[in-house]
Design a protein around this motif. Sequence first.
Motif, short mmCIF file in Angstrom:
data_model
loop_
_atom_site.label_atom_id
_atom_site.label_comp_id
_atom_site.label_asym_id
_atom_site.label_seq_id
_atom_site.Cartn_x
_atom_site.Cartn_y
_atom_site.Cartn_z
N PRO A 35 0.85 -1.41 0.10
CA PRO A 35 -0.17 0.16 -0.03
C PRO A 35 0.59 1.42 0.16
O PRO A 35 0.46 2.30 -0.71
N LEU A 36 1.96 1.20 0.78
CA LEU A 36 2.94 2.67 0.78
C LEU A 36 3.41 2.74 -0.45
O LEU A 36 3.63 3.82 -1.23
N PRO A 52 13.12 12.77 -4.77
CA PRO A 52 12.95 11.85 -3.34
C PRO A 52 12.57 12.91 -2.20
O PRO A 52 11.75 12.12 -1.53
N THR A 53 13.07 13.81 -2.20
CA THR A 53 12.55 14.62 -0.94
C THR A 53 11.12 14.98 -0.91
O THR A 53 10.67 15.13 0.01
N GLU A 54 10.65 15.35 -2.26
CA GLU A 54 9.32 15.66 -2.25
C GLU A 54 8.28 14.53 -2.00
O GLU A 54 7.38 14.57 -1.24
N THR A 66 12.10 6.33 1.93
CA THR A 66 11.71 6.60 0.69
C THR A 66 12.71 6.06 -0.39
O THR A 66 12.18 5.60 -1.14
N SER A 67 14.05 6.44 0.14
CA SER A 67 15.12 5.78 -0.88
C SER A 67 14.96 4.37 -0.92
O SER A 67 14.95 3.63 -2.25
N ARG A 68 14.72 3.54 0.02
CA ARG A 68 14.61 1.91 -0.15
C ARG A 68 13.22 1.58 -0.68
O ARG A 68 13.32 0.82 -1.68
#
Length: 145
Positions: A35-36, A52-54, A66-68
Amino acid sequence: MDKSSLFHQFVTFTATVHQVTHDLTQNVTVANITPLQYKILEYIKVSHPVTPTEISECQHMSLSNTSRELRKLQEQNLIEKFNDTEDRRKQYIRLSDEGDKMMGEAFACIEERFLQLIQHASQDDLKDIQHALNVLEQKIFQQKD
């Protein structure tokens, strides 16, 4: 107009929006993603290209998490990373062709559910809904620049 009462109505409205969004997207069949990961792909679909920051800020997650998740989505060929042409250090994310196709199928399912919600709305009701959404988008939900 009592602004405090307007605020409470807004809080109730946003809670309802979250519930309806959950109902519309629940059990949308998207193979092999969490779901994520779906929420990340949905954000990329409607806001592309994104950094990626956004994504991290929008999903309320750490940049490392987030990176993972982005790495996992890239391994599944659902997203592509590319560098900014002016600042090679800045990286953007967009859906790959495969990711775009998958999200198109998911959105088609969600659209079908949405159309069921508004199936009894008159043309005037639909115009009112569209107007209300436009006002909310312009006055409340405008994008930060």
